[in-house]
Design a protein around this motif. Sequence first.
Motif, short mmCIF file in Angstrom:
data_model
loop_
_atom_site.label_atom_id
_atom_site.label_comp_id
_atom_site.label_asym_id
_atom_site.label_seq_id
_atom_site.Cartn_x
_atom_site.Cartn_y
_atom_site.Cartn_z
N PRO A 107 -1.15 -4.05 15.22
CA PRO A 107 -1.03 -4.70 13.91
C PRO A 107 0.40 -4.75 13.39
CG PRO A 107 -2.08 -2.54 13.71
CD PRO A 107 -2.02 -2.86 15.17
N ARG A 108 1.23 -3.79 13.79
CA ARG A 108 2.63 -3.81 13.35
C ARG A 108 3.37 -4.98 13.98
NH1 ARG A 108 3.69 2.28 15.08
NH2 ARG A 108 2.49 1.39 16.80
N LEU A 110 1.93 -7.88 14.93
CA LEU A 110 1.44 -9.08 14.26
C LEU A 110 2.10 -9.22 12.89
CD1 LEU A 110 -0.31 -11.55 13.83
CD2 LEU A 110 -2.21 -10.03 13.19
N GLY A 111 2.19 -8.13 12.15
CA GLY A 111 2.83 -8.19 10.84
C GLY A 111 4.28 -8.59 10.92
N ALA A 153 -5.04 -8.51 17.34
CA ALA A 153 -5.03 -8.05 15.95
C ALA A 153 -5.24 -9.23 15.02
CB ALA A 153 -3.69 -7.37 15.64
N ILE A 210 -5.80 -10.03 10.45
CA ILE A 210 -5.24 -9.55 9.19
C ILE A 210 -5.97 -8.29 8.70
CG2 ILE A 210 -4.76 -10.11 6.79
CD1 ILE A 210 -3.05 -11.60 8.86
N VAL A 268 -1.46 -4.79 8.78
CA VAL A 268 -0.71 -6.02 9.07
C VAL A 268 0.00 -6.52 7.82
CG1 VAL A 268 -0.94 -8.45 9.74
CG2 VAL A 268 -2.20 -6.69 10.99
N SER A 290 4.01 -6.87 7.48
CA SER A 290 4.58 -8.19 7.22
C SER A 290 5.40 -8.22 5.94
CB SER A 290 3.47 -9.24 7.12
OG SER A 290 2.82 -9.19 5.86
#
Length: 253
Positions: free
Chosen positions: A114-115, A117-118, A140, A142, A146, A150
């Motif tokens: 998730p990091r 993707l963010g 991943a 939201i 995330v 982001s």
Amino acid sequence: MGSARRRRRLPTRAVAVTRDQVYGRRAVREGLRGRREVLELWATERAVKAEPWLSDVDRPRVQVKAERELTEAVGTRDHQGVVAWCEPYKYADAWELAASERPLLACLDQVTDPRNLGAVCRSAEGAGATGVVVPAHGSATITPAVARASAGAIEHLPVAVVPNLARYLAEVKSGDLWIYAAAGDADASMWDTDLSGGLAFVFGAEGKGLRPLVRRTCDAAVSIPLAGHVESLNVSVAAAVLLYEAARQRRRS
């Protein structure tokens, strides 16, 4: 006459209210500026003193809570003293994103962290990308983590989920939308590739890279020239480099 028969009252069911959690100072601040309604907002006394914008929030009213209450609510200490509950995140339509005028998309193939993707979303929003596309399975999507990674960019950037990434790419690619696989072994570098038109970059997970079918669906592959000893970049860094190079070429075209 006998007494009227009483009707049996069925127990009422509580209506489930679906809310998304957002934590972190920047993530919550962008949530207040974004498209979703913020339904509830908690902050520690320390955060209220450190962040003047919290004092300017009219709706919802900021509820001052102890730090341990925030930690218990989100399950992590990574909240920076600010937690909000918002309307559920509304995903964009991936086909509408591809149909935009001269789109610039970042597509992620099985990026599960998730990091990452963010961070990709943060770079994509900063570069002015049309949106980010991820597959529904093995990737991943939201989450509060995330949103935190982001720095709130997801509140402004369209993110879409597709059932099958390879099929989606095959359907949307055209003369107005070229699909480029980001690959370290590509013969063409980003310096030698025209990235000024409509395009979608496809990034694979670290270590695994792109799945064979996804890569075969791409029109071409492009690499980032590396001058040091490392063989590759983190997927979020690679996305930032290519998206900003495309943005640079667009400004000059």
